[in-house]
Design a protein around this motif. Sequence first.
Motif, short mmCIF file in Angstrom:
data_model
loop_
_atom_site.label_atom_id
_atom_site.label_comp_id
_atom_site.label_asym_id
_atom_site.label_seq_id
_atom_site.Cartn_x
_atom_site.Cartn_y
_atom_site.Cartn_z
N UNK A 1 -22.03 0.66 -22.39
CA UNK A 1 -20.85 1.48 -22.18
C UNK A 1 -20.43 1.46 -20.72
N UNK A 2 -19.14 1.35 -20.50
CA UNK A 2 -18.58 1.30 -19.15
C UNK A 2 -17.41 2.28 -19.08
N UNK A 3 -17.63 3.42 -18.43
CA UNK A 3 -16.57 4.42 -18.29
C UNK A 3 -15.72 4.09 -17.07
N UNK A 4 -14.43 3.86 -17.32
CA UNK A 4 -13.49 3.59 -16.24
C UNK A 4 -12.47 4.72 -16.17
N UNK A 5 -12.41 5.37 -15.03
CA UNK A 5 -11.44 6.45 -14.85
C UNK A 5 -10.05 5.87 -14.61
N UNK A 6 -9.10 6.29 -15.42
CA UNK A 6 -7.71 5.88 -15.27
C UNK A 6 -6.86 7.09 -15.65
N UNK A 7 -6.90 8.08 -14.79
CA UNK A 7 -6.32 9.39 -15.10
C UNK A 7 -4.79 9.31 -15.18
N UNK A 8 -4.25 9.93 -16.22
CA UNK A 8 -2.79 9.95 -16.42
C UNK A 8 -2.19 11.11 -15.61
N UNK A 9 -2.03 10.87 -14.34
CA UNK A 9 -1.63 11.94 -13.41
C UNK A 9 -0.20 12.43 -13.62
N UNK A 10 0.60 11.69 -14.39
CA UNK A 10 1.98 12.10 -14.65
C UNK A 10 2.11 12.87 -15.97
N UNK A 11 1.07 12.84 -16.79
CA UNK A 11 1.13 13.48 -18.10
C UNK A 11 1.05 15.00 -17.96
N UNK A 12 1.83 15.75 -18.73
CA UNK A 12 1.80 17.21 -18.65
C UNK A 12 0.42 17.81 -18.91
N UNK A 13 -0.41 17.15 -19.71
CA UNK A 13 -1.76 17.66 -19.95
C UNK A 13 -2.57 17.68 -18.66
N UNK A 14 -2.25 16.76 -17.76
CA UNK A 14 -2.94 16.74 -16.47
C UNK A 14 -2.25 17.64 -15.46
N UNK A 15 -0.93 17.53 -15.36
CA UNK A 15 -0.22 18.24 -14.30
C UNK A 15 -0.23 19.75 -14.49
N UNK A 16 -0.37 20.24 -15.73
CA UNK A 16 -0.38 21.70 -15.93
C UNK A 16 -1.67 22.33 -15.42
#
Length: 271
Positions: A1-16
């Motif tokens: 398993x290889x966890x790669x962070x690629x955060x969706x910083x524009x998505x409302x789930x993140x920005x809220x």
Amino acid sequence: MNIKESIVTKNPCYTCGRTITVQGLMIHSVGCPQPKASVFFNNWNKSSANVCVHAVLQADGTVLQLLPWNRRGWHCGSGSKGSGNNTHIGVETTEPDTIKYTGGSSFKDFNPAATKDFVTKTYKTAVELFAYLCKKYNLNPEKDGVIISHSEGHKRGIASNHGDVEHIWNKYGLTMAQFRKDIKKAMNGSTAAQAPDKKQETTTGTGGYLVKITAGILNVRKGPGTSYPVSTQVHAGEVYTIVGEEMNGSTKWGKLKSGAGYISLGYTKKV
């Protein structure tokens, strides 16, 4: 398993910025013939997106993490029928391009052998990720309601009416009951160890253990030492499974489960 962070910083789930107290994990299947997790990052990294899971899994062992694990996602519906968003991490498994949906959860399979191989490999990745998250949040995968599919969430009244993941898993002999057992086994296996063999190599049990890369860029070598050629590179923040250890001088090397080679464990941290 290889966890790669690629955060969706524009998505409302993140920005809220809304977070949850993690009580369980819900597994989904993407519902379309798409094997690449990056496609979902591209679709959901927008201010106009109204859904997002925490991670998408690939058959090659890649886990593309789209949200911080304790961020509230929008993965199982809206309103009261989507209350699982408030308690569960949502994870999607990709699906092979050897199928074509004909309506609802029904699909045609144009290459059964390849499809089965893809589905069983994403299942394996899911087991490893869920074992990691259960350990991280001190969850018992066999406790009622902790590990559930989207369809099981619907039956509990906390998710919308979907048939995943059973609509595709069951065709290849995979069940949620076995999934929960396999997660438990993986959690137990990650702490098992055996005595070194004559080559001073220590195996770490079937499940191995996870490490996070702390160096900016770390070489993966074909053998346990700097005299071996570099096969590839890994990067800071990525998570890998170690299934063997070997000393070379004063340096401990870890054998990657992927088969890519060995990394110096001095530049990693156990997770």
